[in-house]
Design a protein around this motif. Structure first.
Motif, PDB file in Angstrom:
ATOM      1  N   TRP A 298       0.870  -1.181   0.183  1.00 14.10           N
ATOM      2  CA  TRP A 298       0.001   0.052   0.005  1.00 14.10           C
ATOM      3  C   TRP A 298       0.845   1.239   0.012  1.00 14.10           C
ATOM      4  O   TRP A 298       0.592   2.219  -0.548  1.00 14.10           O
ATOM      5  N   MET A 299       2.052   1.075   0.805  1.00 12.78           N
ATOM      6  CA  MET A 299       2.748   2.428   0.841  1.00 12.78           C
ATOM      7  C   MET A 299       3.464   2.700  -0.512  1.00 12.78           C
ATOM      8  O   MET A 299       3.707   3.933  -1.100  1.00 12.78           O
ATOM      9  N   ALA A 300       4.030   1.657  -1.139  1.00  8.53           N
ATOM     10  CA  ALA A 300       4.683   1.617  -2.451  1.00  8.53           C
ATOM     11  C   ALA A 300       3.852   2.377  -3.614  1.00  8.53           C
ATOM     12  O   ALA A 300       4.112   3.043  -4.326  1.00  8.53           O
ATOM     13  N   MET A 301       2.484   1.735  -3.268  1.00  5.63           N
ATOM     14  CA  MET A 301       1.464   2.497  -4.544  1.00  5.63           C
ATOM     15  C   MET A 301       1.215   3.926  -4.256  1.00  5.63           C
ATOM     16  O   MET A 301       0.973   4.770  -5.042  1.00  5.63           O
ATOM     17  N   THR A 302       1.005   4.243  -2.897  1.00  8.70           N
ATOM     18  CA  THR A 302       0.915   5.580  -2.574  1.00  8.70           C
ATOM     19  C   THR A 302       2.014   6.413  -2.866  1.00  8.70           C
ATOM     20  O   THR A 302       1.878   7.512  -3.398  1.00  8.70           O
ATOM     21  N   PHE A 303       3.071   6.183  -2.735  1.00  9.44           N
ATOM     22  CA  PHE A 303       4.528   6.728  -2.867  1.00  9.44           C
ATOM     23  C   PHE A 303       4.519   7.048  -4.377  1.00  9.44           C
ATOM     24  O   PHE A 303       4.955   8.114  -5.021  1.00  9.44           O
ATOM     25  N   ARG A 304       3.979   5.778  -5.092  1.00 11.78           N
ATOM     26  CA  ARG A 304       4.315   5.816  -6.719  1.00 11.78           C
ATOM     27  C   ARG A 304       3.228   6.935  -7.347  1.00 11.78           C
ATOM     28  O   ARG A 304       3.808   7.574  -8.184  1.00 11.78           O
ATOM     29  N   GLY A 305       2.058   6.755  -6.952  1.00  7.19           N
ATOM     30  CA  GLY A 305       0.987   7.957  -7.199  1.00  7.19           C
ATOM     31  C   GLY A 305       1.402   9.313  -6.690  1.00  7.19           C
ATOM     32  O   GLY A 305       1.312  10.141  -7.636  1.00  7.19           O
ATOM     33  N   LEU A 306       2.012   9.482  -5.632  1.00  6.14           N
ATOM     34  CA  LEU A 306       2.531  10.644  -5.164  1.00  6.14           C
ATOM     35  C   LEU A 306       3.489  11.299  -5.974  1.00  6.14           C
ATOM     36  O   LEU A 306       3.590  12.564  -6.083  1.00  6.14           O
TER      37      LEU A 306
ATOM     38  N   ARG B 155       5.867  15.144  -9.588  1.00  4.01           N
ATOM     39  CA  ARG B 155       7.050  15.270 -10.820  1.00  4.01           C
ATOM     40  C   ARG B 155       6.128  16.036 -11.631  1.00  4.01           C
ATOM     41  O   ARG B 155       6.848  16.835 -12.428  1.00  4.01           O
ATOM     42  N   ASN B 156       4.806  16.086 -11.699  1.00  5.18           N
ATOM     43  CA  ASN B 156       3.933  17.257 -12.684  1.00  5.18           C
ATOM     44  C   ASN B 156       3.609  18.198 -11.689  1.00  5.18           C
ATOM     45  O   ASN B 156       2.736  19.198 -12.125  1.00  5.18           O
ATOM     46  N   PHE B 157       4.105  18.558 -10.708  1.00  6.55           N
ATOM     47  CA  PHE B 157       4.251  20.143  -9.953  1.00  6.55           C
ATOM     48  C   PHE B 157       2.611  20.429  -9.540  1.00  6.55           C
ATOM     49  O   PHE B 157       2.174  21.267  -9.506  1.00  6.55           O
ATOM     50  N   VAL B 158       2.180  18.999  -8.760  1.00  4.05           N
ATOM     51  CA  VAL B 158       0.771  19.205  -8.250  1.00  4.05           C
ATOM     52  C   VAL B 158       0.842  18.639  -7.097  1.00  4.05           C
ATOM     53  O   VAL B 158       1.230  17.443  -6.681  1.00  4.05           O
ATOM     54  N   LEU B 159       0.535  19.543  -6.007  1.00  2.13           N
ATOM     55  CA  LEU B 159       0.225  19.273  -4.530  1.00  2.13           C
ATOM     56  C   LEU B 159      -1.077  18.679  -4.312  1.00  2.13           C
ATOM     57  O   LEU B 159      -2.188  19.183  -4.917  1.00  2.13           O
ATOM     58  N   HIS B 160      -1.117  17.387  -3.620  1.00  5.66           N
ATOM     59  CA  HIS B 160      -2.692  17.112  -3.441  1.00  5.66           C
ATOM     60  C   HIS B 160      -3.521  17.800  -2.441  1.00  5.66           C
ATOM     61  O   HIS B 160      -4.547  18.394  -2.281  1.00  5.66           O
ATOM     62  N   ARG B 161      -2.790  17.941  -1.120  1.00  5.89           N
ATOM     63  CA  ARG B 161      -3.151  18.909  -0.078  1.00  5.89           C
ATOM     64  C   ARG B 161      -4.362  18.092   0.811  1.00  5.89           C
ATOM     65  O   ARG B 161      -5.010  18.758   1.179  1.00  5.89           O
ATOM     66  N   ASP B 162      -4.588  16.948   0.363  1.00  2.63           N
ATOM     67  CA  ASP B 162      -5.856  16.409   1.178  1.00  2.63           C
ATOM     68  C   ASP B 162      -5.571  14.769   1.402  1.00  2.63           C
ATOM     69  O   ASP B 162      -6.439  13.849   1.280  1.00  2.63           O
ATOM     70  N   LEU B 163      -4.460  14.081   1.491  1.00  2.00           N
ATOM     71  CA  LEU B 163      -4.225  12.843   1.453  1.00  2.00           C
ATOM     72  C   LEU B 163      -4.404  12.355   2.996  1.00  2.00           C
ATOM     73  O   LEU B 163      -4.224  12.804   4.043  1.00  2.00           O
ATOM     74  N   LYS B 164      -5.381  11.190   2.870  1.00  2.00           N
ATOM     75  CA  LYS B 164      -5.899  10.610   4.269  1.00  2.00           C
ATOM     76  C   LYS B 164      -6.472   9.106   3.636  1.00  2.00           C
ATOM     77  O   LYS B 164      -6.415   9.029   2.391  1.00  2.00           O
ATOM     78  N   PRO B 165      -6.510   8.360   4.399  1.00  2.00           N
ATOM     79  CA  PRO B 165      -7.008   6.977   4.075  1.00  2.00           C
ATOM     80  C   PRO B 165      -8.165   6.805   3.328  1.00  2.00           C
ATOM     81  O   PRO B 165      -8.237   5.983   2.328  1.00  2.00           O
TER      82      PRO B 165
ATOM     83  N   GLY C 159      -6.904  -4.752  -6.295  1.00  3.06           N
ATOM     84  CA  GLY C 159      -6.024  -4.481  -5.318  1.00  3.06           C
ATOM     85  C   GLY C 159      -5.257  -3.100  -5.374  1.00  3.06           C
ATOM     86  O   GLY C 159      -4.752  -2.677  -4.331  1.00  3.06           O
ATOM     87  N   GLN C 160      -5.348  -2.545  -6.660  1.00  2.00           N
ATOM     88  CA  GLN C 160      -4.567  -1.181  -7.011  1.00  2.00           C
ATOM     89  C   GLN C 160      -5.222  -0.198  -6.266  1.00  2.00           C
ATOM     90  O   GLN C 160      -6.230   0.143  -6.230  1.00  2.00           O
ATOM     91  N   LEU C 161      -4.039   0.828  -5.331  1.00  3.62           N
ATOM     92  CA  LEU C 161      -4.574   1.620  -4.711  1.00  3.62           C
ATOM     93  C   LEU C 161      -4.464   3.084  -5.607  1.00  3.62           C
ATOM     94  O   LEU C 161      -3.500   3.092  -6.389  1.00  3.62           O
ATOM     95  N   LYS C 162      -5.335   4.103  -5.482  1.00  5.34           N
ATOM     96  CA  LYS C 162      -5.414   5.029  -6.496  1.00  5.34           C
ATOM     97  C   LYS C 162      -5.845   6.205  -5.575  1.00  5.34           C
ATOM     98  O   LYS C 162      -6.807   6.147  -4.924  1.00  5.34           O
ATOM     99  N   ILE C 163      -4.883   7.218  -5.833  1.00  2.92           N
ATOM    100  CA  ILE C 163      -5.167   8.575  -5.118  1.00  2.92           C
ATOM    101  C   ILE C 163      -6.323   9.191  -5.585  1.00  2.92           C
ATOM    102  O   ILE C 163      -6.369   9.542  -7.025  1.00  2.92           O
ATOM    103  N   ALA C 164      -7.242   9.880  -4.859  1.00  5.88           N
ATOM    104  CA  ALA C 164      -8.487  10.553  -5.416  1.00  5.88           C
ATOM    105  C   ALA C 164      -8.675  11.602  -4.661  1.00  5.88           C
ATOM    106  O   ALA C 164      -7.961  12.056  -3.700  1.00  5.88           O
ATOM    107  N   ASP C 165      -9.731  12.411  -4.946  1.00  9.82           N
ATOM    108  CA  ASP C 165     -10.283  13.839  -4.385  1.00  9.82           C
ATOM    109  C   ASP C 165      -9.232  14.673  -4.727  1.00  9.82           C
ATOM    110  O   ASP C 165      -8.465  14.903  -3.681  1.00  9.82           O
TER     111      ASP C 165
END
Length: 374
Positions: free
Chosen positions: A117-125, A130-140, A149-155
């Motif tokens: 889960w951590m590898a997929m989170t860091f990979r997406g982040l 790298r594309n100059f985007v801050l998410h600013r609301d990462l949480k579970p 089973g793939q984890l995807k950053i949303a919102d």
């Protein structure tokens, strides 16, 4: 009808809304499907008329950044169309989120599962940064989980670009429990380190199975952080006493992480400590995190398809091509490897929305809250 209107009508016909699964002041979310294939989707209808100046800025941001970010660990925006005075976002349908999995006490996490889960989170982040985007609301509950089973950053409603390092930004972002101390002290100039602190809190929560730094107010949040990690000194964090909202909240000694995370490996504790450094400039980057020894040491990350799943996910899971989470980290930084997620067969499936005790996945799309700043 001009060409633009015709194209919009064609896009609208492509998607069918089946069931409303949630409604807030600013949007309604539907479970839907693609008319031609039956593929399940989530359709988020933004109520444009609710806003004095037209569109909600969170909707604009979500469309802007999801159109730019195409990665297997970032939720996919499939389409956008308007109907009457509403803007509709068509997003890929995901079965669960990391918060639901953490709270499901019937599930047992292995160290290899947390590593995956951590590898997929860091990979997406890393891809976002790298594309100059801050998410600013990462949480579970903004880390959604697909049936394979793939984890995807949303919102991405609070996301913004950070190409100009001298641009003033709001500190009223990131859910309190995952908000770094510099934002709690009113810092208006920041970068990728704010997201890294959030990931560190998520990492700790995966190991503890409960939120790590759960304050009841902004002041209590600072006390909670300092109780856990010690009150920072000028040596730890030069200049923090000069931040706009700095206030003394008591002196607390630093407690070794090992005292709380008794089962964690030395590599896991080292990575966690690098995510939760007070001085933002010294926090590890997402790119460097992917090269950390933690991801190369035994045990290797679990295959996403073998990760623990909620009961609702098990009901919807289909046989998919196995994707190896134990990827070569050089290719991970370049965007990861593994085949694309296959479309699910056409058949009616159970979903998290059928379980009244489960928090609706629609809420992960954060359609109830206005944007608190720019």
């Amino acid at each position: 009808m001009d060409a633009v209107e015709r194209a919009n009508v064609e896009r609208q016909k492509r998607w069918v809304k089946d069931q409303k699964v949630g409604e807030g002041t600013y949007a309604v979310v539907y479970r839907g499907r693609e008319a031609s294939t039956g593929r399940k989707v989530a359709i988020k209808k933004i109520k444009v008329g609710q806003f004095k100046d037209g569109l909600d800025m969170s909707a604009v941001r979500e469309v802007k950044y999801l159109r730019e970010l195409k990665h297997q660990n970032v939720i996919e925006l499939l389409d956008v169309f308007s109907s009457k005075t509403n803007l509709n976002l068509v997003l890929e349908f995901l079965d669960s989120d990391l918060e639901m999995i953490i709270k499901d006490r019937s599930l047992v996490f292995l160290p290899a599962d947390i590593k995956s889960w951590m590898a997929m989170t860091f990979r997406g982040l890393e891809f976002c940064h790298r594309n100059f985007v801050l998410h600013r609301d990462l949480k579970p509950n903004n880390l959604l989980i697909a049936s394979d089973g793939q984890l995807k950053i949303a919102d991405f409603g609070l996301a913004r670009d950070f190409a100009d390092p001298g641009y003033k930004m709001t500190c009223q972002v990131i859910t309190r429990w995952y908000r770094p101390p510099e934002l709690l002290f009113g810092c208006r100039y920041y970068g990728t380190a704010v997201d890294i602190w959030s990931v560190g809190c998520i990492f700790a929560e995966l190991m503890l199975r409960t939120p790590y730094l759960a304050g009841e107010s902004d002041m209590d949040q600072l006390k909670t952080i300092f109780r856990a990690l010690g009150t920072p000194t000028e040596q730890d964090w030069p200049g923090h006493t000069k931040l706009p909202d700095y206030i003394t909240v008591g002196q607390f000694p630093k407690t070794p992480l090992r005292d709380l995370f008794t089962a964690a490996s030395p590599d896991a504790l080292n990575l966690l400590s690098k995510c939760l450094i007070y001085e933002p400039r010294r926090r590890i980057s997402a790119k460097d995190a992917l090269h950390h020894q933690y991801f190369f040491a035994q045990p290797h990350p679990s295959y996403p398809s073998k990760l623990p799943k909620c009961a609702t996910q098990l009901a919807t899971a289909q046989p998919l091509e196995e994707v190896d989470a134990n990827v070569d980290m050089e290719s991970t930084v370049a965007g990861g490897k593994g085949g694309p997620i296959k479309a699910r067969p056409k058949r009616k499936l159970n979903s998290p929305y059928d379980d009244s005790k489960s928090r609706s996945i629609a809420r992960r799309l954060d359609f109830t809250q206005p944007i608190p700043g720019s």
